[in-house]
Enzyme design. Structure first.
Site, mmCIF file in Angstrom:
data_model
loop_
_atom_site.group_PDB
_atom_site.id
_atom_site.type_symbol
_atom_site.label_atom_id
_atom_site.label_comp_id
_atom_site.label_asym_id
_atom_site.label_seq_id
_atom_site.Cartn_x
_atom_site.Cartn_y
_atom_site.Cartn_z
ATOM 1 N N GLN A 1 0.888 -1.163 -0.062
ATOM 2 C CA GLN A 1 0.114 -0.004 -0.018
ATOM 3 C C GLN A 1 1.001 1.074 0.199
ATOM 4 O OE1 GLN A 1 -2.651 0.273 3.304
ATOM 5 N NE2 GLN A 1 -3.702 2.077 2.410
ATOM 6 N N HIS B 1 -8.577 1.845 -0.636
ATOM 7 C CA HIS B 1 -9.124 1.699 -2.042
ATOM 8 C C HIS B 1 -9.201 0.265 -2.656
ATOM 9 C CE1 HIS B 1 -4.606 2.678 -1.686
ATOM 10 N NE2 HIS B 1 -4.387 1.966 -2.729
HETATM 11 P P1 5GP Z 1 -1.539 1.363 -3.583
HETATM 12 O O1 5GP Z 1 -0.089 1.296 -4.087
HETATM 13 O O2 5GP Z 1 -1.725 2.023 -2.358
HETATM 14 O O3 5GP Z 1 -2.214 -0.018 -3.603
HETATM 15 O O4 5GP Z 1 -2.053 2.193 -4.722
HETATM 16 C C1 5GP Z 1 -2.222 3.607 -4.941
HETATM 17 C C2 5GP Z 1 -2.713 3.723 -6.342
HETATM 18 O O5 5GP Z 1 -2.898 5.069 -6.389
HETATM 19 C C3 5GP Z 1 -1.354 3.361 -7.264
HETATM 20 O O6 5GP Z 1 -1.619 2.623 -8.196
HETATM 21 C C4 5GP Z 1 -1.100 4.854 -7.981
HETATM 22 O O7 5GP Z 1 -0.745 4.883 -9.369
HETATM 23 C C5 5GP Z 1 -2.336 5.642 -7.622
HETATM 24 N N1 5GP Z 1 -2.214 7.131 -7.286
HETATM 25 C C6 5GP Z 1 -1.181 7.675 -6.690
HETATM 26 N N2 5GP Z 1 -1.387 8.918 -6.684
HETATM 27 C C7 5GP Z 1 -2.554 9.138 -7.682
HETATM 28 C C8 5GP Z 1 -3.181 10.507 -7.879
HETATM 29 O O8 5GP Z 1 -2.957 11.649 -7.674
HETATM 30 N N3 5GP Z 1 -4.185 10.300 -8.711
HETATM 31 C C9 5GP Z 1 -4.640 8.945 -9.202
HETATM 32 N N4 5GP Z 1 -5.625 8.803 -10.299
HETATM 33 N N5 5GP Z 1 -4.121 7.711 -8.844
HETATM 34 C C10 5GP Z 1 -3.113 7.920 -7.829
#
Ligand code: 5GP
Ligand code: ZN
Length: 114
Positions: free
Chosen positions: A94, A100
């Protein structure tokens, strides 16, 4: 609402995102760095830091997110399958601390995940 949280800022509209669905409980928008032909994020409007922070009081909201993931997948033409992922905590990969669901589809998914 946490002013330092990127996803809370997307909910508030102070950071833009390509929104594909929203209602009074959740928001769905395109991931900035897509890892598949379809890569959407589904988030609660309420700031919950991670799946590890989910409580019984969140059960209806979490169920709503899952049901919307299915509806959005159907509307996105993911008829051959897709994957819903909740990365949780540092070892879970994460990077944004606002719970999410990733909705990934449009290509074959490998197993085990990396
Ligand atoms: P995690 O790594 O926490 O599971 O997922 C976070 C996701 O958020 C990643 O896939 C990354 O590409 C996406 N993300 C990070 N910052 C932003 C942003 O400012 N806008 C959008 N649309 N996606 C984002
Ligand atoms: Zn947040």
């Amino acid at each position: 609402m946490s002013s330092e949280c990127i996803f809370c800022r997307i909910v508030a509209g102070t950071i833009s995102a390509k929104r594909v669905y929203e209602d009074d409980l959740c928001l769905c928008f395109a991931d900035l760095h897509p890892q598949a032909p379809t890569h959407l994020l589904i988030i609660p409007r309420e700031h919950i830091a991670s799946q590890a922070h989910a409580q019984e009081e969140h059960a209806a909201l979490l169920g709503h997110l899952m049901a919307k993931a299915a509806q959005i997948a159907r509307g996105s033409g993911l008829d051959h399958g897709y994957r819903v992922v909740i990365n949780t905590g540092a070892e879970g990969g994460q990077t944004v601390d606002h719970l999410h669901l990733h909705l990934l589809g449009g290509r074959h998914m490998g197993w085990p995940p990396g």
